[in-house]
Every structure is written in structure tokens, then in C-alpha cells.
Scaffold this motif. Structure first.
Motif, mmCIF file in Angstrom:
data_model
loop_
_atom_site.group_PDB
_atom_site.id
_atom_site.type_symbol
_atom_site.label_atom_id
_atom_site.label_comp_id
_atom_site.label_asym_id
_atom_site.label_seq_id
_atom_site.Cartn_x
_atom_site.Cartn_y
_atom_site.Cartn_z
ATOM 1 N N ASP A 1 0.865 -1.183 0.000
ATOM 2 C CA ASP A 1 0.000 0.000 0.000
ATOM 3 C C ASP A 1 0.901 1.232 0.000
ATOM 4 O O ASP A 1 1.538 1.552 0.998
ATOM 5 C CB ASP A 1 -0.898 -0.012 1.235
ATOM 6 C CG ASP A 1 -1.809 1.197 1.302
ATOM 7 O OD1 ASP A 1 -1.849 1.989 0.330
ATOM 8 O OD2 ASP A 1 -2.496 1.351 2.329
ATOM 9 N N ASN B 1 0.235 4.237 0.107
ATOM 10 C CA ASN B 1 -0.189 5.305 1.007
ATOM 11 C C ASN B 1 0.522 5.216 2.353
ATOM 12 O O ASN B 1 0.527 6.169 3.118
ATOM 13 C CB ASN B 1 -1.705 5.260 1.218
ATOM 14 C CG ASN B 1 -2.445 5.590 -0.057
ATOM 15 O OD1 ASN B 1 -2.069 6.502 -0.779
ATOM 16 N ND2 ASN B 1 -3.483 4.829 -0.341
ATOM 17 N N GLN B 2 1.123 4.063 2.629
ATOM 18 C CA GLN B 2 1.812 3.842 3.903
ATOM 19 C C GLN B 2 3.330 4.024 3.802
ATOM 20 O O GLN B 2 4.041 3.814 4.766
ATOM 21 C CB GLN B 2 1.521 2.422 4.408
ATOM 22 C CG GLN B 2 0.053 2.090 4.504
ATOM 23 C CD GLN B 2 -0.685 2.985 5.479
ATOM 24 O OE1 GLN B 2 -0.170 3.301 6.541
ATOM 25 N NE2 GLN B 2 -1.873 3.419 5.107
ATOM 26 N N ASP C 1 6.797 6.148 3.377
ATOM 27 C CA ASP C 1 7.274 7.503 3.629
ATOM 28 C C ASP C 1 8.346 7.912 2.611
ATOM 29 O O ASP C 1 8.923 7.081 1.910
ATOM 30 C CB ASP C 1 7.809 7.644 5.056
ATOM 31 C CG ASP C 1 8.955 6.699 5.375
ATOM 32 O OD1 ASP C 1 9.353 5.903 4.508
ATOM 33 O OD2 ASP C 1 9.458 6.769 6.504
#
Length: 71
Positions: free
Chosen positions: A25, A27-28, A30
Motif C-alpha cells: 500500500d 499510502n503507507q 514515507d
């Protein structure tokens, strides 16, 4: 088919080796992790660049340009 996209499949395999599984994912993830993977990938010599890294090829292109061609 994958056999028609060999370069793409090879790149995907290298990214998975660097820790980016298919199910990841994004979105997780960094920015430091993304930067570290990009740094690894951009420091691999490439046959298409006469076994130079993308950074080496870019810098040699800049060195050959001269200031007059920047206008």
C-alpha cells in the motif's frame, strides 16, 4: 503479455527485490524509503548507457553542453 514487456518486468523484479512487494500500500510509504529505493535504482550501471549509471550519464551530458546551449 509479460514476454512483450521484458524491460518493464525486469524493473518490477528489481523493485520487488528492494522491498516493494506487489501488495504494498503506497499510502503507507514515507519519503525517505522512496528516496532510498530511487537512489539504489539510479546507481545501477546500465548496458544502454555504456555501463554507466544514470547519474554518470546525466553529468557527462551536462559537462558536454556548455553554458551557451543553456540559453
Amino acid at each position: 503479455t509479460p514476454s512483450q514487456r521484458a524491460l518493464n518486468e525486469n524493473s518490477n523484479g528489481l523493485l520487488r527485490k528492494d522491498g516493494l512487494p506487489k501488495e504494498m500500500d503506497f499510502n503507507q510509504v514515507d519519503q525517505p524509503f522512496i528516496s532510498s529505493v530511487a537512489d539504489k535504482r539510479n546507481n545501477i550501471p546500465r548496458k544502454s548507457l555504456d555501463y554507466r549509471t544514470p547519474l554518470e550519464a546525466f553529468l557527462s551530458h551536462l559537462n558536454g553542453m556548455g553554458l551557451s546551449s543553456l540559453n
